[in-house]
Each structure stands twice: as structure tokens, then as C-alpha cells.
Design an enzyme around this catalytic site. Structure first.
Site, PDB file in Angstrom:
ATOM      1  N   PRO A 111      -6.982  -9.272   9.006  1.00  0.00           N
ATOM      2  CA  PRO A 111      -7.855 -10.452   9.012  1.00  0.00           C
ATOM      3  C   PRO A 111      -7.187 -11.547   9.835  1.00  0.00           C
ATOM      4  CG  PRO A 111      -6.663 -10.282   6.906  1.00  0.00           C
ATOM      5  CD  PRO A 111      -6.276  -9.075   7.733  1.00  0.00           C
ATOM      6  N   GLN A 114     -12.187 -11.085   2.839  1.00  0.00           N
ATOM      7  CA  GLN A 114     -10.969 -11.708   2.304  1.00  0.00           C
ATOM      8  C   GLN A 114     -11.232 -13.110   1.772  1.00  0.00           C
ATOM      9  OE1 GLN A 114      -7.598 -13.418   4.440  1.00  0.00           O
ATOM     10  NE2 GLN A 114      -6.359 -11.727   3.656  1.00  0.00           N
ATOM     11  N   CYS A 154      -1.312 -16.874   3.213  1.00  0.00           N
ATOM     12  CA  CYS A 154      -1.610 -17.929   4.198  1.00  0.00           C
ATOM     13  C   CYS A 154      -0.558 -19.042   4.104  1.00  0.00           C
ATOM     14  CB  CYS A 154      -3.002 -18.491   3.952  1.00  0.00           C
ATOM     15  SG  CYS A 154      -3.395 -19.834   5.076  1.00  0.00           S
ATOM     16  N   LYS A 213      -3.286  -9.111   0.076  1.00  0.00           N
ATOM     17  CA  LYS A 213      -2.446  -9.234   1.277  1.00  0.00           C
ATOM     18  C   LYS A 213      -1.443 -10.356   1.045  1.00  0.00           C
ATOM     19  CE  LYS A 213      -2.570  -9.558   6.306  1.00  0.00           C
ATOM     20  NZ  LYS A 213      -2.217 -10.953   6.629  1.00  0.00           N
ATOM     21  N   GLY A 250       3.044  -6.491  10.696  1.00  0.00           N
ATOM     22  CA  GLY A 250       3.903  -7.423  11.407  1.00  0.00           C
ATOM     23  C   GLY A 250       4.471  -6.825  12.673  1.00  0.00           C
ATOM     24  N   GLY A 289      -2.434  -6.964  13.783  1.00  0.00           N
ATOM     25  CA  GLY A 289      -3.100  -8.236  14.020  1.00  0.00           C
ATOM     26  C   GLY A 289      -3.166  -8.538  15.504  1.00  0.00           C
ATOM     27  N   ARG A 290      -2.276  -9.417  15.971  1.00  0.00           N
ATOM     28  CA  ARG A 290      -2.370  -9.931  17.349  1.00  0.00           C
ATOM     29  C   ARG A 290      -2.236  -8.867  18.418  1.00  0.00           C
ATOM     30  NH1 ARG A 290       2.121 -14.100  15.957  1.00  0.00           N
ATOM     31  NH2 ARG A 290       2.553 -12.305  14.623  1.00  0.00           N
TER      32      ARG A 290
HETATM   33  C1  LIG Z   1      -4.536 -16.826  14.435  1.00  0.00           C
HETATM   34  C2  LIG Z   1      -4.199 -16.075  13.180  1.00  0.00           C
HETATM   35  C3  LIG Z   1      -5.075 -16.126  12.105  1.00  0.00           C
HETATM   36  C4  LIG Z   1      -4.765 -15.438  10.927  1.00  0.00           C
HETATM   37  N1  LIG Z   1      -5.645 -15.474   9.893  1.00  0.00           N
HETATM   38  C5  LIG Z   1      -5.375 -14.755   8.764  1.00  0.00           C
HETATM   39  C6  LIG Z   1      -6.319 -14.694   7.700  1.00  0.00           C
HETATM   40  O1  LIG Z   1      -7.410 -15.277   7.751  1.00  0.00           O
HETATM   41  N2  LIG Z   1      -5.982 -13.967   6.608  1.00  0.00           N
HETATM   42  C7  LIG Z   1      -4.784 -13.291   6.506  1.00  0.00           C
HETATM   43  O2  LIG Z   1      -4.527 -12.633   5.509  1.00  0.00           O
HETATM   44  N3  LIG Z   1      -3.910 -13.320   7.515  1.00  0.00           N
HETATM   45  C8  LIG Z   1      -4.175 -14.018   8.629  1.00  0.00           C
HETATM   46  N4  LIG Z   1      -3.300 -13.986   9.662  1.00  0.00           N
HETATM   47  C9  LIG Z   1      -2.096 -13.136   9.573  1.00  0.00           C
HETATM   48  C10 LIG Z   1      -2.393 -11.749  10.149  1.00  0.00           C
HETATM   49  O3  LIG Z   1      -3.353 -11.072   9.364  1.00  0.00           O
HETATM   50  C11 LIG Z   1      -1.120 -10.915  10.210  1.00  0.00           C
HETATM   51  O4  LIG Z   1      -0.605 -10.791   8.918  1.00  0.00           O
HETATM   52  C12 LIG Z   1      -0.056 -11.545  11.115  1.00  0.00           C
HETATM   53  O5  LIG Z   1      -0.614 -11.973  12.338  1.00  0.00           O
HETATM   54  C13 LIG Z   1       1.080 -10.545  11.374  1.00  0.00           C
HETATM   55  O6  LIG Z   1       0.598  -9.395  12.013  1.00  0.00           O
HETATM   56  P1  LIG Z   1       0.789  -9.182  13.609  1.00  0.00           P
HETATM   57  O7  LIG Z   1       2.246  -9.438  13.889  1.00  0.00           O
HETATM   58  O8  LIG Z   1       0.346  -7.764  13.834  1.00  0.00           O
HETATM   59  O9  LIG Z   1      -0.084 -10.198  14.294  1.00  0.00           O
HETATM   60  C14 LIG Z   1      -3.571 -14.686  10.840  1.00  0.00           C
HETATM   61  C15 LIG Z   1      -2.716 -14.637  11.925  1.00  0.00           C
HETATM   62  C16 LIG Z   1      -3.013 -15.310  13.089  1.00  0.00           C
HETATM   63  C17 LIG Z   1      -2.070 -15.205  14.255  1.00  0.00           C
END
Ligand SMILES: Cc1cc2nc3c(=O)[nH]c(=O)nc-3n(C[C@H](O)[C@H](O)[C@H](O)COP(=O)(O)O)c2cc1C
Length: 338
Positions: free
Chosen positions: A29, A83, A113, A152, A215, A238-239
Site C-alpha cells: 500500500p 488498509q 505509518c 502491516k 523493504g 513498494g517503490r
Molecule cells: C509514498 C509512500 C506512501 C506510503 N503509503 C503507505 C500506506 O498508505 N500504508 C502503508 O502501510 N505503508 C505505506 N508506505 C510504506 C510502503 O508500503 C512500504 O512499506 C515501504 O515503502 C517500504 O517498502 P519499499 O522499500 O519496497 O518501498 C508508503 C511508502 C511510501 C514511499
């Protein structure tokens, strides 16, 4: 480009006995970016489960129109988890019931968060400091719905040691969570820095429910490494998948021990971009032109022709201009490749 033929892959595990996880890769998410068109592409490229961006329990239980718009969904993306974020068990239970009534097959509770405003309300990552409250919130939500409830979290509030993650995971399991996803960075790290694989391992060995590692996954190799180091059941991306929805396919193939496929052609990238853009327009109308900008930048990432096109896209004011640019980019990229 064919996505994974998921129905043919046996389930590695089930979420709450209802939702199969075949490819062992989930889409994270993300506020502002994991909107419906993004999620539909993620699913088509093999993400087992996708998640809406977080909504807050308080406006949700009041049927706030803006909050409900964030929860727009379609049958094509199922299973999509919705979520929700909040701190009070009773309100969170009502929010979970609302999400189930909206048709979501899975409810996910945000307990990671890092945003100060959320933390001040005792929600999001504030809960990481209060395992008893984690358990109470999960328990109330589980009692309120028939669909599986997942959680989460992060590996902890601060770098205090790996017991944190194990304690948090145990609390979620004790409350009845069907699965726990751990973003393996402490709250104080926000979204950057190394992931704590020891924390993941500690949590995984503390509970019997599936644990998803999250992550820093930006490639199939990263996913293989993270699973190997953590012993977890699946990865969440995620990203890394921004502008690259095919990463879900690449990871699914690698985890299944299959040969990688070549990256998508210029035509395919342009088609995916166009599809994403049209999906955003359908979802939010003309505001989609604005919303698409950051995705466009991500799609163009590392292409030599990117700076010029990104700049023009950022200046684009109309749907027609964006469509023209996408079509033009396709031709230019072909010429560059030739
Ligand atoms: C811009 C942005 C918005 C995010 N929004 C949420 C969210 O709404 N809910 C949530 O559980 N995590 C949120 N996250 C965290 C991501 O779900 C994820 O845990 C985090 O980016 C690490 O994963 P990654 O390294 O693959 O990006 C957000 C992250 C980013 C960068």
C-alpha cells in the site's frame, strides 16, 4: 506481454484459509500511488495481493466521500486488501466491518505509518510501542468481520533490538491476524536505510502465521536475498515497482526458479503507461493529468530520453497532450533503440 498464469501455480500458502498466495510477491500500500490502475497492473503481472492506500478509520465510519473515493476498486484487481489506520479497537472494528461491506476480501491494519499527525493520535507506528494495544485492535477487528484481517507493521519504533519485531508479531497473532507484513525498518528510519533481516527472522520464528518481508526490493535478486536472509514466506514490494509493474513478474519467476524474461520493449512500456494514464482519468477525471506526472517520471526512469519527456509531461495541462507525449515517446524510443 504475458503476466504470470497464476491459476496454474499451486498456493505456497493461504491467507486466513481463503486467499491463495502463489507467487509469493505482494504489492505494498502506498498513499498517493497504489491507486486502482496501479493495482490492476500489479495483479496482472503476478502480485498475489494488492492493497489500497491507507484510509483513516474515523472518516471511514462516517462514510466520508473523499475517503470512499480512495477505496474505489474493481473485480479485476481482486484480491485487494483495504488498509485502514486507527488506534481505538471499537472504531477500528466498525471501520473493518465497513470495508467488508464495501466488498473487500481482506482488511489490513496499518501499524507502521511514521507520519507525526497519525502517531500523535496513537495510530500507525505509535502502536509499535504498545503490543497490548496491537492485540486489542486486531482482536476487535477480527471479531467484527468474516474476511481475513492482516497487519502491516515495522520492525520496531527505534533500533532497540530484535525482540521488538518478535513481540509485535506475537501480539498481532494473539489478536487473530491471518498474516503479518513487516517493513524491516524502524520508525525512526522512515523509508530509507538498510533493512533489518535479523528482526524479520526473529518475528518469523516467533509466530505460526505467514510473515511477509518488506523493504528495499528493487529487483528479483533483492527478493531472493530478502527471503533467504529472513526466512519469511513472501515479499512485498513498494517503490521498486513504481513505473515497473513487470517487477512482480520478474520476482515471481525468480522465486519459482524460472529464467528471467527480457525487459519490456518501448512499445510495451508506452502501452502500460497509456493504460495507467487512462485508468487514472477514469478514476479521478482531469485530475489524472496531474496524478500521472510522478508515475510518468518513474516509467521513464533511466531512459536516456527521459529528461526532455519528463519536463514536457510536467508542463502538460491536457489529456490530449499527455496522450500525444506517450505516443511520441514510443516512436522516439524505437528510433533510439534502432
Ligand atoms: C509514498 C509512500 C506512501 C506510503 N503509503 C503507505 C500506506 O498508505 N500504508 C502503508 O502501510 N505503508 C505505506 N508506505 C510504506 C510502503 O508500503 C512500504 O512499506 C515501504 O515503502 C517500504 O517498502 P519499499 O522499500 O519496497 O518501498 C508508503 C511508502 C511510501 C514511499
Amino acid at each position: 506481454m504475458a503476466a504470470e498464469a497464476q491459476a496454474e501455480v499451486p498456493a505456497a500458502f493461504w491467507i486466513g484459509g481463503r486467499i491463495p498466495v502463489r507467487n509469493r510477491v505482494l504489492a505494498a500500500p502506498m498513499c498517493g500511488s497504489s491507486k486502482l490502475p496501479y493495482r490492476e497492473q500489479a495483479r496482472r503481472f503476478g502480485a498475489d495481493v494488492v492493497y489500497t492506500e491507507m484510509v483513516k478509520a474515523k472518516p471511514l465510519v462516517k462514510d466520508d466521500a473523499k475517503t470512499l473515493r480512495l477505496l474505489a476498486t474493481s473485480p479485476g484487481e481482486s484480491p485487494c486488501g483495504a488498509q485502514v489506520c486507527g488506534a481505538e479497537p471499537e472504531r477500528m472494528a466498525r471501520a473493518a466491518a465497513r470495508l467488508e461491506a464495501l466488498g473487500f476480501p481482506l482488511v489490513d491494519l496499518n501499524m507502521g505509518c511514521p507520519v507525526r499527525k497519525i502517531v500523535r493520535e496513537g495510530a500507525g507506528s505509535a502502536l509499535l510501542r504498545d503490543p497490548a494495544q496491537i492485540e486489542a485492535v486486531v482482536r476487535a477487528c477480527v471479531a467484527a468481520v468474516d474476511v481475513p484481517v492482516t497487519v502491516k507493521v515495522r520492525s520496531g519504533w527505534a533500533h532497540q533490538g530484535h525482540q521488538d519485531a518478535a513481540t509485535i508479531a506475537r501480539a498481532a497473532e494473539a489478536g487473530g491476524a491471518a498474516l503479518i507484513t513487516i517493513h524491516a525498518r524502524a520508525r525512526e528510519q522512515r523509508h530509507d536505510g538498510p533493512v533489518d533481516t535479523a528482526a524479520l527472522r526473529a518475528a518469523k520464528s516467533a509466530v505460526a502465521i505467514p510473515v511477509v518481508a518488506n523493504g528495499g526490493v528493487e529487483s528479483a535478486e533483492d527478493a531472493l536475498w530478502l527471503l533467504r536472509e529472513s526466512g519469511c514466506d513472501a515479499v512485498m514490494i513498494g517503490r521498486g515497482a513504481h513505473g515497473r509493474p513487470w517487477l512482480f513478474r520478474d520476482v515471481a519467476r525468480a522465486l519459482a526458479g524460472r529464467e528471467p524474461l527480457p525487459p519490456p520493449s518501448a512499445e510495451e512500456r508506452a502501452r502500460l503507461m497509456g493504460e495507467h494514464f487512462e485508468g487514472l482519468l477514469e478514476l479521478v477525471g482531469a485530475h489524472g493529468v496531474h496524478l500521472f506526472r510522478k508515475h510518468a517520471r518513474w516509467y521513464f526512469h533511466s531512459r536516456p530520453e527521459a529528461p526532455e519527456f519528463v519536463e514536457r509531461l510536467y508542463r502538460a495541462q491536457t489529456e490530449a497532450t499527455v496522450r500525444e507525449l506517450i505516443a511520441g515517446w514510443e516512436a522516439l524510443a524505437r528510433a533510439c533503440a534502432g
